[in-house]
Structures are given as C-alpha cells and as structure tokens.
Design an enzyme around this catalytic site. Structure first.
Site, PDB file in Angstrom:
ATOM      1  N   HIS A  65     -34.670 -38.818  30.770  1.00 16.60           N
ATOM      2  CA  HIS A  65     -35.941 -38.105  30.911  1.00 16.60           C
ATOM      3  C   HIS A  65     -37.066 -39.007  30.411  1.00 16.60           C
ATOM      4  CE1 HIS A  65     -39.089 -35.145  30.683  1.00 16.60           C
ATOM      5  NE2 HIS A  65     -39.130 -35.169  29.366  1.00 16.60           N
TER       6      HIS A  65
ATOM      7  N   TYR B  94     -23.643 -52.430  52.580  1.00 14.30           N
ATOM      8  CA  TYR B  94     -24.574 -53.163  51.738  1.00 14.30           C
ATOM      9  C   TYR B  94     -23.847 -53.683  50.499  1.00 14.30           C
ATOM     10  CZ  TYR B  94     -28.403 -54.054  48.490  1.00 14.30           C
ATOM     11  OH  TYR B  94     -29.254 -54.636  47.587  1.00 14.30           O
TER      12      TYR B  94
ATOM     13  N   HIS C  69     -44.463 -31.150  34.024  1.00 17.54           N
ATOM     14  CA  HIS C  69     -43.743 -31.760  32.899  1.00 17.54           C
ATOM     15  C   HIS C  69     -43.409 -33.210  33.211  1.00 17.54           C
ATOM     16  CE1 HIS C  69     -40.188 -31.307  29.815  1.00 17.54           C
ATOM     17  NE2 HIS C  69     -40.901 -32.399  29.621  1.00 17.54           N
TER      18      HIS C  69
ATOM     19  N   ASP D 194     -32.944 -45.475  50.933  1.00 19.00           N
ATOM     20  CA  ASP D 194     -31.785 -46.203  50.407  1.00 19.00           C
ATOM     21  C   ASP D 194     -31.066 -45.391  49.328  1.00 19.00           C
ATOM     22  OD1 ASP D 194     -31.915 -48.502  51.949  1.00 19.00           O
ATOM     23  OD2 ASP D 194     -33.168 -49.589  50.510  1.00 19.00           O
TER      24      ASP D 194
END
Length: 233
Positions: A97, A231, A173, A122
């Site tokens: 966070h 990839y 927030h 992606d």
C-alpha cells in the site's frame, strides 16, 4: 536464539526498502507485508518508522487475527487490511500500500484508470478499478478491516479475478496491490503508479483518447500470461 521468522522478516524488509527506492512512498506513508502460510502469520512494516532507520529486526510478525506474534514495535496501521486480504485470498503472498502521487490522484478523482495502451495490457486486460469511498458507518467502525471488505466487495461486484487484476484504487485514499510474494506486490505497485501517470498524461494530450482496442489488449496480455505466453526466457 534467532527468530524462526528471520527470512520472512528479511523478505518483508527488502520489499519495503524497494518501495522506498522506487520513489513510491512519502516519508513513512507506505507498507508491504509478506505472508508465511505454513505458520499462518505475516510480516509487516512497523507503524511510522522512517525507511532510513528501518532494520530487518524491526519488522513485526502478526497472525491473521492481527495479534502480534513477534516484535517490539506496533505494526502498520493498515495491518487489518492486509490480514483481511490474506484470510480471503489464500494464494497471495504479499500486499503493498502506498500514497504514490498519480495513483492517489486517480483515487481522489474516484475514477478507474482506463486501459489506453500496451503497458497496461501487458499486466491486465481491465481498467484498474477504483472502489467507491467507504460509507460513513464503516469509516466510524473498524476502518482498516472495512477497507479489506471494500476491496473484496468491489471485485465481487465487478466480477474481477484477483489473480489477474492484482491492484486496486480505494476512492479518496490510494492504491493497494498484491502478488505471489512481497516483491511482486511492490512490482505491481510500481506498474500501477506508472500506468496511472501515463493515463493522466494521455488525457492531457488528448482528452478524447480512445480505449485500447480489444485485439491489442488480448495480444499483449497473452504474450506474457497463459499457456501460449512467449515473452521472456
């Protein structure tokens, strides 16, 4: 005698330091946790400790009921949000966070981040969701626990899979992100902040910029994910 959680604390410490090194935190505003599923505990940054003085031994070990198992410092004020996610999403290994600028700006605008380009595609095929601001009675209640409920409710209402969409904005927030471990949660946080900045600049250049077309979304996501991914090495 050393702590049996030494490696867990070090994983958490390294992830928190990376969050700071990537420029995703302001002062002490930000945290990453790392879970130990075998022992039903997680490691999290202590509340309000500056990154420049943080040490691995400062990291706090907490159980899923938010009880401190090991550590002398108080855990992050966001601990209850982390524990709620670990309880409900049993396959995630890390949660992050931050109050990073562009992610928070979109959260304050209470807007999803549209999928404009292949950098976004992606990593996920959806707009990055922004959960609506919390109801007053929930704010006045068990706020951090209720933030976890807010995240799960948003995913349920929108039919999103947390295994694909590993990030969210909380209205007014800021961002939360998660992944298979703490390092991936930090990676997803950086991706979220970068995509948020790109989307903002896109709309400054062209307020009518179109959403990325479905064929490109599918192509770029499937290059990196799923059974036919090609990839990387």
């Amino acid at each position: 005698m050393g702590s049996k959680y030494k490696s867990l604390k070090e994983e958490c410490y390294e992830a928190n330091m990376e969050l700071n090194a990537l420029g995703l935190v302001i002062y002490t505003f930000g945290n990453v946790s790392a879970v130990d599923r075998g022992n039903s505990v997680f490691a999290i940054k202590p509340s309000g400790v500056p990154y420049e003085t943080l040490k691995p031994e400062d990291i706090v070990i907490v159980d899923y009921d938010n009880q401190v198992v090991e550590g002398k410092l108080r855990p992050s004020s966001d601990t209850k949000t982390h524990s709620y996610l670990y309880k409900n999403w049993e396959n995630i290994g890390g949660v992050a966070h931050t109050h990073a600028m562009y992610s928070v700006s979109w959260a304050q605008a209470q807007l999803d981040i549209p999928i404009f380009g292949t950098t976004h595609a992606d990593h996920l095929t959806h707009d990055i969701p922004c959960a609506p601001p919390m109801a007053d009675e929930l704010i006045e209640g068990n706020y951090e626990h209720n933030t976890g409920i807010q995240i799960l409710d948003c995913f349920k209402e929108r039919g999103l899979d947390h295994n694909e969409v590993e990030m969210i904005l909380i209205g007014n927030h800021g961002p939360f992100a998660w992944g298979k471990n703490a390092a991936k949660a930090v990676y997803n946080t950086k991706v979220l902040e970068t995509v948020a900045q790109m989307a903002y600049l896109t709309l400054q250049i062209n307020p009518d910029a179109p959403r990325l077309k479905e064929s490109l979304i599918k192509k770029h996501y499937e290059r990196k994910h799923g059974k036919n991914a090609y990839y990387g090495q």
